[in-house]
Motif scaffolding. Structure first.
Motif, PDB file in Angstrom:
ATOM      1  N   GLY A  55       0.917  -1.249  -0.180  1.00 10.09           N
ATOM      2  CA  GLY A  55       0.433  -0.058  -0.041  1.00 10.09           C
ATOM      3  C   GLY A  55       0.514   0.963  -0.329  1.00 10.09           C
ATOM      4  O   GLY A  55       0.629   2.670   0.737  1.00 10.09           O
ATOM      5  N   GLU A  56       1.712   1.604  -0.759  1.00 13.36           N
ATOM      6  CA  GLU A  56       2.824   2.754  -0.875  1.00 13.36           C
ATOM      7  C   GLU A  56       2.346   3.729  -1.153  1.00 13.36           C
ATOM      8  O   GLU A  56       3.521   4.768  -2.264  1.00 13.36           O
ATOM      9  N   VAL A  57       1.026   3.532  -2.080  1.00 11.49           N
ATOM     10  CA  VAL A  57       0.757   5.062  -2.898  1.00 11.49           C
ATOM     11  C   VAL A  57       0.446   5.518  -1.691  1.00 11.49           C
ATOM     12  O   VAL A  57       0.218   5.516  -0.502  1.00 11.49           O
ATOM     13  N   THR A  58       1.115   7.181  -2.104  1.00 12.74           N
ATOM     14  CA  THR A  58       0.470   8.021  -1.343  1.00 12.74           C
ATOM     15  C   THR A  58      -1.077   8.474  -1.027  1.00 12.74           C
ATOM     16  O   THR A  58      -1.559   8.142  -1.465  1.00 12.74           O
ATOM     17  N   SER A  74      -2.033  -5.860   7.425  1.00 14.17           N
ATOM     18  CA  SER A  74      -0.818  -5.449   9.171  1.00 14.17           C
ATOM     19  C   SER A  74      -1.578  -3.769   8.951  1.00 14.17           C
ATOM     20  O   SER A  74      -2.799  -3.174   9.039  1.00 14.17           O
ATOM     21  N   GLU A  75      -1.598  -3.625  10.777  1.00 17.48           N
ATOM     22  CA  GLU A  75      -2.267  -2.479  11.224  1.00 17.48           C
ATOM     23  C   GLU A  75      -1.646  -1.430  10.324  1.00 17.48           C
ATOM     24  O   GLU A  75      -3.190   0.141  10.495  1.00 17.48           O
ATOM     25  N   ALA A  76      -0.670  -1.201  10.221  1.00 11.69           N
ATOM     26  CA  ALA A  76      -0.144   0.339   9.149  1.00 11.69           C
ATOM     27  C   ALA A  76      -1.208   0.604   8.332  1.00 11.69           C
ATOM     28  O   ALA A  76      -1.478   1.369   7.896  1.00 11.69           O
ATOM     29  N   ILE A  77      -0.998  -0.389   7.261  1.00 10.49           N
ATOM     30  CA  ILE A  77      -1.156  -0.824   5.997  1.00 10.49           C
ATOM     31  C   ILE A  77      -2.722  -0.298   6.479  1.00 10.49           C
ATOM     32  O   ILE A  77      -3.703   0.276   5.892  1.00 10.49           O
ATOM     33  N   SER A  78      -3.563  -0.433   7.433  1.00 13.20           N
ATOM     34  CA  SER A  78      -5.531  -0.321   7.676  1.00 13.20           C
ATOM     35  C   SER A  78      -5.617   0.696   7.868  1.00 13.20           C
ATOM     36  O   SER A  78      -6.691   1.287   7.524  1.00 13.20           O
ATOM     37  N   LEU A  79      -4.245   0.897   9.081  1.00 14.74           N
ATOM     38  CA  LEU A  79      -4.814   2.599   9.172  1.00 14.74           C
ATOM     39  C   LEU A  79      -5.058   3.527   7.970  1.00 14.74           C
ATOM     40  O   LEU A  79      -5.629   4.291   8.060  1.00 14.74           O
ATOM     41  N   GLY A  87      -8.776  -3.998   9.004  1.00 16.84           N
ATOM     42  CA  GLY A  87      -7.885  -5.024   8.230  1.00 16.84           C
ATOM     43  C   GLY A  87      -7.049  -5.055   9.150  1.00 16.84           C
ATOM     44  O   GLY A  87      -6.809  -6.981   8.451  1.00 16.84           O
ATOM     45  N   ASN A  88      -6.433  -5.517   9.918  1.00 18.20           N
ATOM     46  CA  ASN A  88      -5.459  -5.883  10.742  1.00 18.20           C
ATOM     47  C   ASN A  88      -6.384  -7.267  11.881  1.00 18.20           C
ATOM     48  O   ASN A  88      -6.027  -7.770  12.544  1.00 18.20           O
ATOM     49  N   LYS A  89      -7.781  -6.735  11.837  1.00 21.10           N
ATOM     50  CA  LYS A  89      -8.031  -7.414  13.497  1.00 21.10           C
ATOM     51  C   LYS A  89      -9.404  -9.167  12.604  1.00 21.10           C
ATOM     52  O   LYS A  89      -9.859  -9.400  13.150  1.00 21.10           O
TER      53      LYS A  89
END
Length: 126
Positions: A55-58, A74-79, A87-89
């Motif tokens: 999910g490296e899009v700006t 991951s939690e970071a991507i879900s956020l 998405g992390n749960k």
């Protein structure tokens, strides 16, 4: 939109790896894309952005999508994508996803079907 033409669905697969968009971001390219995302639905042109990995899009792109679907990540991507950690749960089986429209969040089971015949694809390369 008119009844004369069907809606156009543009599917962008792995554009997070595309130079100027997700890699070595180019402001001019991104600004043009944001304009198209904002104004496309007025003429019945809609975009589906599919990312498989990080999910490296700006992060300024995500708010332009009114509908979002996120599977286990991951939690970071879900956020970053969903503005929450839903998405992390999800269960680790990979058969559930989260659908978000506005502030409404719904968990759903992904339908999995084994096709008995080969699917034909129509792809336009630009």
């Amino acid at each position: 939109p008119t009844a004369d033409y069907p809606p156009v669905m543009v599917i962008l697969y792995c554009w997070d790896k595309y130079t100027g968009f997700g890699v070595a971001e180019d402001t001019r390219t991104l600004n043009t894309f944001k304009t198209i995302l904002r104004e496309g639905p007025v003429v019945d042109v809609h975009f589906v952005l599919i990312m498989r990995d990080k999910g490296e899009v700006t992060s300024t792109i995500y708010p332009l999508f009114k509908h979002k679907i996120c599977a286990l990540c991951s939690e970071a991507i879900s956020l970053r994508i969903m503005d929450n950690t839903s998405g992390n749960k999800l269960p680790n089986q990979g058969s559930f996803a989260i659908y978000k429209r506005g502030n409404e969040v719904t968990k759903f089971k992904i339908y999995q079907h084994t096709f008995s015949r080969k699917l034909a694809d129509k792809e336009l390369k630009i």
